[in-house]
Design a protein around this motif. Sequence first.
Motif, PDB file in Angstrom:
ATOM      1  N   VAL A  95      15.914 103.311 -20.890  1.00 29.47           N
ATOM      2  CA  VAL A  95      16.632 104.132 -21.860  1.00 29.47           C
ATOM      3  C   VAL A  95      17.896 104.661 -21.184  1.00 29.47           C
ATOM      4  CG1 VAL A  95      16.456 105.967 -23.566  1.00 29.47           C
ATOM      5  CG2 VAL A  95      14.390 104.821 -22.779  1.00 29.47           C
ATOM      6  N   ALA A  96      18.847 103.773 -20.945  1.00 27.71           N
ATOM      7  CA  ALA A  96      20.086 104.162 -20.282  1.00 27.71           C
ATOM      8  C   ALA A  96      21.174 103.165 -20.594  1.00 27.71           C
ATOM      9  CB  ALA A  96      19.872 104.241 -18.763  1.00 27.71           C
ATOM     10  N   VAL A  97      22.417 103.627 -20.540  1.00 25.91           N
ATOM     11  CA  VAL A  97      23.556 102.733 -20.670  1.00 25.91           C
ATOM     12  C   VAL A  97      23.563 101.792 -19.469  1.00 25.91           C
ATOM     13  CG1 VAL A  97      26.084 102.643 -20.568  1.00 25.91           C
ATOM     14  CG2 VAL A  97      24.949 104.325 -22.036  1.00 25.91           C
ATOM     15  N   GLY A  98      23.841 100.506 -19.701  1.00 25.63           N
ATOM     16  CA  GLY A  98      23.862  99.551 -18.605  1.00 25.63           C
ATOM     17  C   GLY A  98      23.543  98.150 -19.078  1.00 25.63           C
ATOM     18  N   THR A  99      23.420  97.233 -18.121  1.00 22.39           N
ATOM     19  CA  THR A  99      23.134  95.826 -18.397  1.00 22.39           C
ATOM     20  C   THR A  99      21.690  95.508 -18.033  1.00 22.39           C
ATOM     21  OG1 THR A  99      25.441  95.200 -17.993  1.00 22.39           O
ATOM     22  CG2 THR A  99      23.785  93.450 -17.867  1.00 22.39           C
ATOM     23  N   TYR A 100      20.991  94.827 -18.948  1.00 19.74           N
ATOM     24  CA  TYR A 100      19.588  94.470 -18.757  1.00 19.74           C
ATOM     25  C   TYR A 100      19.430  92.955 -18.836  1.00 19.74           C
ATOM     26  CZ  TYR A 100      18.703  99.428 -19.734  1.00 19.74           C
ATOM     27  OH  TYR A 100      18.701 100.799 -19.706  1.00 19.74           O
ATOM     28  N   THR A 101      18.682  92.390 -17.888  1.00 20.60           N
ATOM     29  CA  THR A 101      18.351  90.967 -17.897  1.00 20.60           C
ATOM     30  C   THR A 101      16.870  90.816 -17.580  1.00 20.60           C
ATOM     31  OG1 THR A 101      18.712  90.525 -15.541  1.00 20.60           O
ATOM     32  CG2 THR A 101      20.665  90.491 -16.979  1.00 20.60           C
ATOM     33  N   MET A 102      16.399  89.581 -17.589  1.00 22.02           N
ATOM     34  CA  MET A 102      14.999  89.320 -17.257  1.00 22.02           C
ATOM     35  C   MET A 102      14.647  89.774 -15.845  1.00 22.02           C
ATOM     36  SD  MET A 102      13.173  87.938 -19.677  1.00 22.02           S
ATOM     37  CE  MET A 102      13.493  87.278 -21.330  1.00 22.02           C
ATOM     38  N   HIS A 103      15.656  89.870 -14.981  1.00 27.76           N
ATOM     39  CA  HIS A 103      15.398  90.207 -13.584  1.00 27.76           C
ATOM     40  C   HIS A 103      15.747  91.660 -13.257  1.00 27.76           C
ATOM     41  CE1 HIS A 103      14.690  85.968 -12.889  1.00 27.76           C
ATOM     42  NE2 HIS A 103      15.825  85.694 -13.497  1.00 27.76           N
ATOM     43  N   SER A 104      16.052  92.467 -14.266  1.00 27.05           N
ATOM     44  CA  SER A 104      16.369  93.869 -14.022  1.00 27.05           C
ATOM     45  C   SER A 104      15.138  94.616 -13.526  1.00 27.05           C
ATOM     46  CB  SER A 104      16.899  94.537 -15.296  1.00 27.05           C
ATOM     47  OG  SER A 104      18.091  93.940 -15.738  1.00 27.05           O
ATOM     48  N   PRO A 105      15.268  95.398 -12.454  1.00 25.01           N
ATOM     49  CA  PRO A 105      14.119  96.172 -11.973  1.00 25.01           C
ATOM     50  C   PRO A 105      13.744  97.247 -12.986  1.00 25.01           C
ATOM     51  CG  PRO A 105      16.123  96.836 -10.841  1.00 25.01           C
ATOM     52  CD  PRO A 105      16.474  95.626 -11.652  1.00 25.01           C
ATOM     53  N   THR A 106      12.458  97.473 -13.150  1.00 25.96           N
ATOM     54  CA  THR A 106      11.998  98.494 -14.088  1.00 25.96           C
ATOM     55  C   THR A 106      10.642  99.011 -13.658  1.00 25.96           C
ATOM     56  OG1 THR A 106      11.372  98.946 -16.387  1.00 25.96           O
ATOM     57  CG2 THR A 106      10.988  96.715 -15.580  1.00 25.96           C
ATOM     58  N   THR A 107      10.390 100.255 -13.950  1.00 25.65           N
ATOM     59  CA  THR A 107       9.073 100.846 -13.704  1.00 25.65           C
ATOM     60  C   THR A 107       8.305 101.010 -15.000  1.00 25.65           C
ATOM     61  OG1 THR A 107      10.024 103.070 -13.877  1.00 25.65           O
ATOM     62  CG2 THR A 107       9.906 102.103 -11.679  1.00 25.65           C
ATOM     63  N   SER A 108       8.902 100.569 -16.110  1.00 25.94           N
ATOM     64  CA  SER A 108       8.266 100.692 -17.415  1.00 25.94           C
ATOM     65  C   SER A 108       7.222  99.603 -17.622  1.00 25.94           C
ATOM     66  CB  SER A 108       9.326 100.605 -18.514  1.00 25.94           C
ATOM     67  OG  SER A 108       8.730 100.554 -19.793  1.00 25.94           O
ATOM     68  N   ALA A 109       6.179  99.941 -18.370  1.00 19.26           N
ATOM     69  CA  ALA A 109       5.172  98.935 -18.737  1.00 19.26           C
ATOM     70  C   ALA A 109       5.675  98.029 -19.853  1.00 19.26           C
ATOM     71  CB  ALA A 109       3.882  99.622 -19.191  1.00 19.26           C
ATOM     72  N   MET A 110       6.754  98.440 -20.523  1.00 24.15           N
ATOM     73  CA  MET A 110       7.302  97.662 -21.620  1.00 24.15           C
ATOM     74  C   MET A 110       8.015  96.412 -21.101  1.00 24.15           C
ATOM     75  SD  MET A 110       8.174  96.968 -24.688  1.00 24.15           S
ATOM     76  CE  MET A 110       7.378  98.373 -25.414  1.00 24.15           C
ATOM     77  N   PRO A 111       7.709  95.231 -21.617  1.00 16.73           N
ATOM     78  CA  PRO A 111       8.406  94.023 -21.185  1.00 16.73           C
ATOM     79  C   PRO A 111       9.786  93.916 -21.821  1.00 16.73           C
ATOM     80  CG  PRO A 111       6.841  93.487 -22.896  1.00 16.73           C
ATOM     81  CD  PRO A 111       6.651  94.952 -22.599  1.00 16.73           C
ATOM     82  N   PHE A 112      10.682  93.244 -21.133  1.00 15.75           N
ATOM     83  CA  PHE A 112      11.991  92.903 -21.673  1.00 15.75           C
ATOM     84  C   PHE A 112      11.781  91.817 -22.724  1.00 15.75           C
ATOM     85  CE2 PHE A 112      15.800  90.283 -21.650  1.00 15.75           C
ATOM     86  CZ  PHE A 112      16.842  91.197 -21.597  1.00 15.75           C
ATOM     87  N   GLY A 113      12.292  92.003 -23.929  1.00 14.44           N
ATOM     88  CA  GLY A 113      12.001  91.028 -24.971  1.00 14.44           C
ATOM     89  C   GLY A 113      13.188  90.699 -25.849  1.00 14.44           C
ATOM     90  N   LEU A 114      13.385  89.413 -26.088  1.00  9.90           N
ATOM     91  CA  LEU A 114      14.391  88.921 -27.020  1.00  9.90           C
ATOM     92  C   LEU A 114      13.793  87.758 -27.794  1.00  9.90           C
ATOM     93  CD1 LEU A 114      17.575  88.872 -24.761  1.00  9.90           C
ATOM     94  CD2 LEU A 114      17.492  89.909 -27.025  1.00  9.90           C
ATOM     95  N   LEU A 115      13.800  87.837 -29.105  1.00 11.02           N
ATOM     96  CA  LEU A 115      13.313  86.709 -29.897  1.00 11.02           C
ATOM     97  C   LEU A 115      14.030  86.638 -31.217  1.00 11.02           C
ATOM     98  CD1 LEU A 115      11.199  87.460 -32.454  1.00 11.02           C
ATOM     99  CD2 LEU A 115       9.707  88.062 -30.579  1.00 11.02           C
ATOM    100  N   TYR A 116      14.058  85.419 -31.762  1.00 10.88           N
ATOM    101  CA  TYR A 116      14.591  85.172 -33.101  1.00 10.88           C
ATOM    102  C   TYR A 116      13.545  84.409 -33.885  1.00 10.88           C
ATOM    103  CZ  TYR A 116      16.827  82.520 -36.827  1.00 10.88           C
ATOM    104  OH  TYR A 116      17.109  81.945 -38.041  1.00 10.88           O
TER     105      TYR A 116
END
Length: 323
Positions: A95-116
Amino acid sequence: MNLTKRIFQLTALFAFFSLASCSTDIEPYEGGIPPSNQTDNSNPTNPSTTSVFKADFDGQTFTANTTQAIVNSNYMSITGTKTTGEFFQITIPGVAVGTYTMHSPTTSAMPFGLLYSPGSGNVPFLATDDQTGPFASFPSYVDTSEIVITNIDQVNKRIVGTFKFTGARFVGTSGTSIETKVFTSGVFNLPFTNDVPAPAGNSFTAKLNGNNFVPTNISGIKMSGMISLIGRRGNVENIGVVVQDNVTAGTTVNFTAFSSDARGQYVLNSTPQGVFGGDGTVTVTFHDTIAKRIKGTFSFHATSFFDPAVFDITAGTFDITYM
């Protein structure tokens, strides 16, 4: 369990989590932009009063008719849907301004997700890590995922950003070939909420392995020819049942994890390991499509590819006005 089922579970995670997190849509207007907010369309990445969600693929521009956005202390979730049933789903573990990719470090349990999703009855195109994801063994799949959050206005409750990704899906059920689709020039500038309470008067009850499951939020939403009925406990954990939007009173459906006319799912947490689904039964005892009120009972036996745990959902009931 085959690769097709694994993709089903990953897709269901994002779809169910999105619906469990938010149960409202912006009212549809022509072009997807409310008349009072039709300004600054030339620069949708600039924080303003513009409301827009669009992306380019296959030589065309997708422009959402309805949208929903959630921003809270744990995650960001954004959905853009067309009247045809097509939709994009974006889930961000931060929950921050910035760039997110599949390899972005995170401590959240929520997965990075993109789908159509092309719509009801179609297998969606899913972005995954091209090194470790389910498409990693296919040289034709190259991950291009990127979400850039340029502004989160907590005062006026608006989120602004851009996105792109390459999605893939398996062709057939053998898991030996894939189809890819490239999405570019994605932009969104949307109002958001922290969470949306369900309409008053809804009820959802069930037993989870014999113990009462008491939800803190109950929601129902109609999308892509289906109605999702969800009881959520806390931020993520939820039990959900999905039925066709034209189901009639007196109908009983026996379903599996792959059924197209009904499904049941238990989401323990926001990881692929926390999604469980399987065989069960749902009976609709009342359905008023005008008032959007539906009642019924359900039960199912939930398992996962990733976790040996088994969850029995029994004595389930729902009485919900959906949106």
